[in-house]
Design an enzyme around this catalytic site. Sequence first.
Site, short mmCIF file in Angstrom:
data_model
loop_
_atom_site.label_atom_id
_atom_site.label_comp_id
_atom_site.label_asym_id
_atom_site.label_seq_id
_atom_site.Cartn_x
_atom_site.Cartn_y
_atom_site.Cartn_z
CB SER A 72 58.53 2.04 23.49
OG SER A 72 59.77 1.99 22.79
CE1 TYR A 93 57.17 6.71 21.07
CE2 TYR A 93 59.26 5.67 21.64
CZ TYR A 93 57.97 5.58 21.18
OH TYR A 93 57.47 4.36 20.83
#
Length: 260
Positions: A149, A166
């Site tokens: 990501s 995350y």
Amino acid sequence: MRTVPQLFDLKGRTALITGGSRGLGLQIAEALGEQGARVMLSARKASELEEATAHLRSRGIAADWIAADGAREEDIARLADDTLAALGHVDILVNNAGATWGAPAEDYPIDAWDKVMSLNIRGLFLLTQHVGKISMIPRRHGRVINVASIAGLSGNAPGTMETIAYNTSKGAVVNFTRTLAGEWGKYGITVNALAPGFFPSKMTQGSLERIGVENMCVGVPLNRLGDDEDLKGATALFASDAGKHITGQILAVDGGVSAV
């Protein structure tokens, strides 16, 4: 010398996609199947896998599914073994399964941190290790595609996300990709990562509702979010012989966010 369509052809290839029942995983499965690969989907919920598999089959794609929890070591081993039993071998492994949790860093729950890390990087490592050891390394061929990501390339803008676990896990995926590419290149295995920007999905729905589409597009050079086909071309490149000399690379698919 092969033509470009021949280089991108995946007929006769097999692929295992984790988190493949919806969102980015299902888009990736479509891309591989549309190029001719036989795909195996995995996720936790059988009902969602059944629906996704029916969707792929309706598009003429050879697809099956295995329900497994990518954070549980016993499930990971079973998934690898059952996939190999069904497909014979795995040419393409897509590590897409992931989780997130939002909370301020100073109050971040340790159980949430552990949950995110367990699935996003520990489970990814274990499955890659299993598939590599029993299928790719012995055959001296393989394509590993990790879904990272842009959150793993930088922090979050103030007032937007509070996703320290995350971001940290996706940063680990980035360097895992580079490191494994260096180790497994001698086996003819390429290891690359897709780093999506913001794509509407079940995982991002809460943030999208809280921040809004227009605000999410602020600072995006293309002034748009990712859609249901924006990962397909990059996936096909990394999975096919068109990308056979590309390894250890992180490709941001983010509308230009990481470039400015």
